[in-house]
Design an enzyme around this catalytic site. Structure first.
Site, mmCIF file in Angstrom:
data_model
loop_
_atom_site.group_PDB
_atom_site.id
_atom_site.type_symbol
_atom_site.label_atom_id
_atom_site.label_comp_id
_atom_site.label_asym_id
_atom_site.label_seq_id
_atom_site.Cartn_x
_atom_site.Cartn_y
_atom_site.Cartn_z
ATOM 1 N N TYR A 142 -49.568 -11.152 -91.605
ATOM 2 C CA TYR A 142 -50.991 -10.982 -91.262
ATOM 3 C C TYR A 142 -51.899 -11.786 -92.201
ATOM 4 C CZ TYR A 142 -49.581 -7.105 -88.230
ATOM 5 O OH TYR A 142 -48.997 -6.339 -87.252
ATOM 6 N N LYS A 193 -35.546 -8.046 -91.757
ATOM 7 C CA LYS A 193 -34.820 -8.876 -90.787
ATOM 8 C C LYS A 193 -34.077 -9.951 -91.587
ATOM 9 C CE LYS A 193 -33.886 -10.047 -86.478
ATOM 10 N NZ LYS A 193 -33.011 -9.216 -85.624
ATOM 11 N N ASP A 225 -34.715 -4.460 -85.693
ATOM 12 C CA ASP A 225 -34.342 -4.136 -84.316
ATOM 13 C C ASP A 225 -33.502 -2.866 -84.258
ATOM 14 O OD1 ASP A 225 -32.632 -5.761 -85.763
ATOM 15 O OD2 ASP A 225 -31.782 -6.772 -84.027
ATOM 16 N N ASP A 249 -46.328 -1.878 -89.095
ATOM 17 C CA ASP A 249 -47.360 -1.647 -88.085
ATOM 18 C C ASP A 249 -46.717 -1.058 -86.835
ATOM 19 O OD1 ASP A 249 -49.692 -1.702 -86.683
ATOM 20 O OD2 ASP A 249 -49.955 -3.874 -86.694
ATOM 21 N N ASP A 253 -46.339 3.275 -85.663
ATOM 22 C CA ASP A 253 -46.855 3.749 -84.375
ATOM 23 C C ASP A 253 -45.753 4.399 -83.548
ATOM 24 O OD1 ASP A 253 -49.452 3.092 -84.799
ATOM 25 O OD2 ASP A 253 -49.643 1.732 -83.082
#
Ligand code: NAD
Length: 360
Positions: A142, A193, A225, A249, A253
């Site tokens: 970001y 990852k 994943d 993020d 959620d």
């Protein structure tokens, strides 16, 4: 008597309605536990744009810096959606995080037995779930540079973002992860990852390097994943998760939705020193603003997080969390968590029964 200066940022939409309940709760526990809260209120988001032209006025940030903790409700609304990006309410929120150096975002997702049927997953999968996602908040893709949309030699446009973490950025969020796990179930899962991304390999190496400093924490690693899959397959395997900005993020959620009730979820954003910001996960709910329909409990649980993580008052935090459970046990619900046979209350009434429970 302990004195605490709390900056209140009610913001937009349902913000002022739910903040009023949170302040009442603080006043009651302050009286009960001999704590003195000095409140100072400041504008942020849409309301600040309307009054000062900026989503985060300098005075607001200064006031936040000069306090023991910041209690934020929510910002945003249709009215400000079409302003240029630097004048949008969300820019105020990003400015607040950057201005206070809040690099760690703590998002609990705990299934409350009373609301178990609000989850979209089966009862036996979610029963007992109690997860804390520790998300890095000020680095990663970001913020990394270069970023932007650039014209190539052929004239075709190319969008670029850069996922970057330095060792010190990884270490400080890793430490928050380890320390949070110490205060909870003692298990930390780091999500990355590393099989594809170099930045993730560094992430994994640094976290592994720090692990011996926390012998009481059991560390594991998962690829993002797989973590996403495991979170819906068997969420009870998780205690504390630490991860970067983008993965956090999404995972926070997803973890939140295990509980099925956005009106119940608090969060904390912390820096190395200075005040943290405590706020509900949900937004300003402009669709129900001003109608006394909002659920104030995520805001109240944010107060509990503030007492636990910023003011070192875990007993008071416990008392508030217990009162929320008792109110739910008594069958009281706001519209967002309503189910058959329960008693529907407005925001104010929910505040009143909560205060009565706290005082009894
Ligand atoms: P939202 O969370 O505001 O609302 C989503 C849905 O959940 C709506 O139907 C709303 O009525 C309901 N809801 C949310 N909180 C509730 C509560 N406490 N009680 C009862 N119902 C509740 O998300 P959105 O609609 O995507 O966004 C609305 C505005 O909020 C936008 O301007 C967005 O930018 C902003 N927003 C702000 C924050 C923040 O302040 N941290 C976070 C997310 C969104």
């Amino acid at each position: 008597m302990m004195n605490y200066r709390i900056t209140l940022l009610p913001g937009d939409g349902i913000g002022p309605e739910i903040m009023a309940v949170a302040v009442d709760v603080l006043k009651v526990v302050g009286h009960q536990f001999n704590l003195n809260f000095e409140f100072q209120e400041a504008p942020i988001g849409g309301v600040a744009i309307d009054t000062t032209g900026e989503p985060l006025p300098t005075e607001t940030l200064e006031m936040c810096r000069n306090s023991n903790a910041v209690l934020l409700a929510a910002i945003g609304g249709y009215k400000w959606d079409n302003l240029p990006r630097h004048q949008r309410p969300e820019t105020g929120l990003l400015g607040l995080r950057a201005g206070l150096g809040l690099f760690a975002n703590l998002r609990p997702a705990k299934i409350l037995p009373q609301l178990i049927d609000a989850s979209t997953l089966k009862r036996d999968i979610v029963e007992g779930v109690d997860i804390m996602v520790v998300r890095e908040l000020t680095g990663g893709v970001y913020f990394g540079t270069p970023k932007g949309v650039f014209a190539t030699e052929t004239g075709e446009k190319r969008g670029v973002n850069t996922m970057a973490y330095s060792e010190s950025e990884i270490d400080r969020i890793a430490r928050v992860g380890f320390q949070t796990a110490q205060k909870r179930g003692g298990k930390l899962c780091s999500v990355d990852k590393a099989n594809v991304l170099e930045v993730s390999q560094l992430w994994r190496d640094r976290i592994t390097l720090l692990a011996p400093e926390y012998p009481d924490v059991q560390l594991s690693h998962l690829y993002i994943d797989n973590a996403a899959m495991q979170l819906v397959r068997w969420p009870k395997q998780f205690d504390t998760i630490v991860t970067g900005n983008l993965f956090g993020d999404i995972l926070s959620d997803a973890a939140a939705m295990l509980t099925g009730s956005i009106g119940m979820l608090p969060s904390a954003s912390l820096g190395n020193s200075g005040p943290g910001v405590f706020e509900p996960v949900h937004g300003s709910a402009p669709d129900i603003a001003g109608q006394d329909k909002a659920n104030p409990l995520a805001q109240v649980l944010s107060v509990a997080m503030m007492l636990r993580y910023a003011l070192e008052q875990p007993v008071v935090a416990d008392k508030i969390e217990q009162a929320v459970l008792q109110v739910l046990d008594q069958g009281y619900r706001t519209g967002d968590i309503m189910s058959e046979g329960m008693k529907l209350l407005g925001c104010q009434e929910m505040g009143e029964v909560l205060l009565k429970t706290l005082s009894s």
